[in-house]
Design a protein around this motif. Structure first.
Motif, PDB file in Angstrom:
ATOM      1  N   GLY A  17     -32.536 -11.338 -41.533  1.00  0.00           N
ATOM      2  CA  GLY A  17     -32.168 -12.282 -42.585  1.00  0.00           C
ATOM      3  C   GLY A  17     -30.991 -11.795 -43.407  1.00  0.00           C
ATOM      4  N   MET A  18     -31.003 -10.508 -43.726  1.00  0.00           N
ATOM      5  CA  MET A  18     -29.876  -9.935 -44.474  1.00  0.00           C
ATOM      6  C   MET A  18     -28.603  -9.969 -43.635  1.00  0.00           C
ATOM      7  SD  MET A  18     -29.930  -8.814 -47.591  1.00  0.00           S
ATOM      8  CE  MET A  18     -28.730  -7.494 -47.652  1.00  0.00           C
ATOM      9  N   ALA A  19     -28.715  -9.638 -42.368  1.00  0.00           N
ATOM     10  CA  ALA A  19     -27.541  -9.630 -41.495  1.00  0.00           C
ATOM     11  C   ALA A  19     -26.960 -11.037 -41.349  1.00  0.00           C
ATOM     12  CB  ALA A  19     -27.896  -9.050 -40.135  1.00  0.00           C
ATOM     13  N   ALA A  20     -27.790 -12.054 -41.495  1.00  0.00           N
ATOM     14  CA  ALA A  20     -27.312 -13.436 -41.391  1.00  0.00           C
ATOM     15  C   ALA A  20     -26.393 -13.805 -42.551  1.00  0.00           C
ATOM     16  CB  ALA A  20     -28.504 -14.389 -41.333  1.00  0.00           C
ATOM     17  N   VAL A  21     -26.381 -13.002 -43.587  1.00  0.00           N
ATOM     18  CA  VAL A  21     -25.499 -13.259 -44.736  1.00  0.00           C
ATOM     19  C   VAL A  21     -24.051 -12.909 -44.388  1.00  0.00           C
ATOM     20  CG1 VAL A  21     -25.025 -12.577 -47.120  1.00  0.00           C
ATOM     21  CG2 VAL A  21     -27.383 -12.934 -46.369  1.00  0.00           C
ATOM     22  N   ALA A  22     -23.842 -11.986 -43.473  1.00  0.00           N
ATOM     23  CA  ALA A  22     -22.488 -11.537 -43.129  1.00  0.00           C
ATOM     24  C   ALA A  22     -21.564 -12.676 -42.692  1.00  0.00           C
ATOM     25  CB  ALA A  22     -22.550 -10.440 -42.069  1.00  0.00           C
ATOM     26  N   PRO A  23     -22.001 -13.561 -41.787  1.00  0.00           N
ATOM     27  CA  PRO A  23     -21.096 -14.666 -41.431  1.00  0.00           C
ATOM     28  C   PRO A  23     -20.752 -15.567 -42.611  1.00  0.00           C
ATOM     29  CG  PRO A  23     -22.890 -14.522 -39.851  1.00  0.00           C
ATOM     30  CD  PRO A  23     -23.203 -13.566 -40.949  1.00  0.00           C
ATOM     31  N   VAL A  24     -21.675 -15.709 -43.546  1.00  0.00           N
ATOM     32  CA  VAL A  24     -21.400 -16.518 -44.734  1.00  0.00           C
ATOM     33  C   VAL A  24     -20.334 -15.838 -45.590  1.00  0.00           C
ATOM     34  CG1 VAL A  24     -22.402 -17.477 -46.852  1.00  0.00           C
ATOM     35  CG2 VAL A  24     -23.725 -17.497 -44.733  1.00  0.00           C
ATOM     36  N   LEU A  25     -20.438 -14.518 -45.716  1.00  0.00           N
ATOM     37  CA  LEU A  25     -19.427 -13.789 -46.488  1.00  0.00           C
ATOM     38  C   LEU A  25     -18.043 -13.923 -45.845  1.00  0.00           C
ATOM     39  CD1 LEU A  25     -21.360 -10.514 -47.447  1.00  0.00           C
ATOM     40  CD2 LEU A  25     -20.831 -12.474 -48.904  1.00  0.00           C
ATOM     41  N   VAL A  26     -18.007 -13.910 -44.520  1.00  0.00           N
ATOM     42  CA  VAL A  26     -16.727 -14.097 -43.815  1.00  0.00           C
ATOM     43  C   VAL A  26     -16.210 -15.511 -44.060  1.00  0.00           C
ATOM     44  CG1 VAL A  26     -15.664 -14.262 -41.528  1.00  0.00           C
ATOM     45  CG2 VAL A  26     -17.211 -12.374 -42.050  1.00  0.00           C
TER      46      VAL A  26
END
Length: 66
Positions: A17-26
């Motif tokens: 779930g935390m790793a899924a935030v990375a594409p949003v940050l990009v």
């Protein structure tokens, strides 16, 4: 995805779930400060749950099984 992760440890689900935030940050073009906080949070989660993530059981100090 819920069915795929059903049998995995809770800590792994949180990490995904935390790793899924990375594409949003990009996608939003997050500043580097946000990335630092994100990576530090991810590392802290991984360190805190390292036994569960590696498959080891936590003896004592965990949730009560009863």
């Amino acid at each position: 995805l819920v069915l795929f992760f059903k049998k995995l440890p809770d800590a792994f689900k949180v990490m995904v779930g935390m790793a899924a935030v990375a594409p949003v940050l990009v996608w939003i073009g997050a500043p580097w400060e946000w990335w630092v906080v994100f990576v530090l949070n991810l590392l802290l989660l991984a360190y805190t749950h390292r036994r569960e993530l590696t498959g080891g059981r936590v003896e004592g100090g965990g949730r009560d099984a009863s």
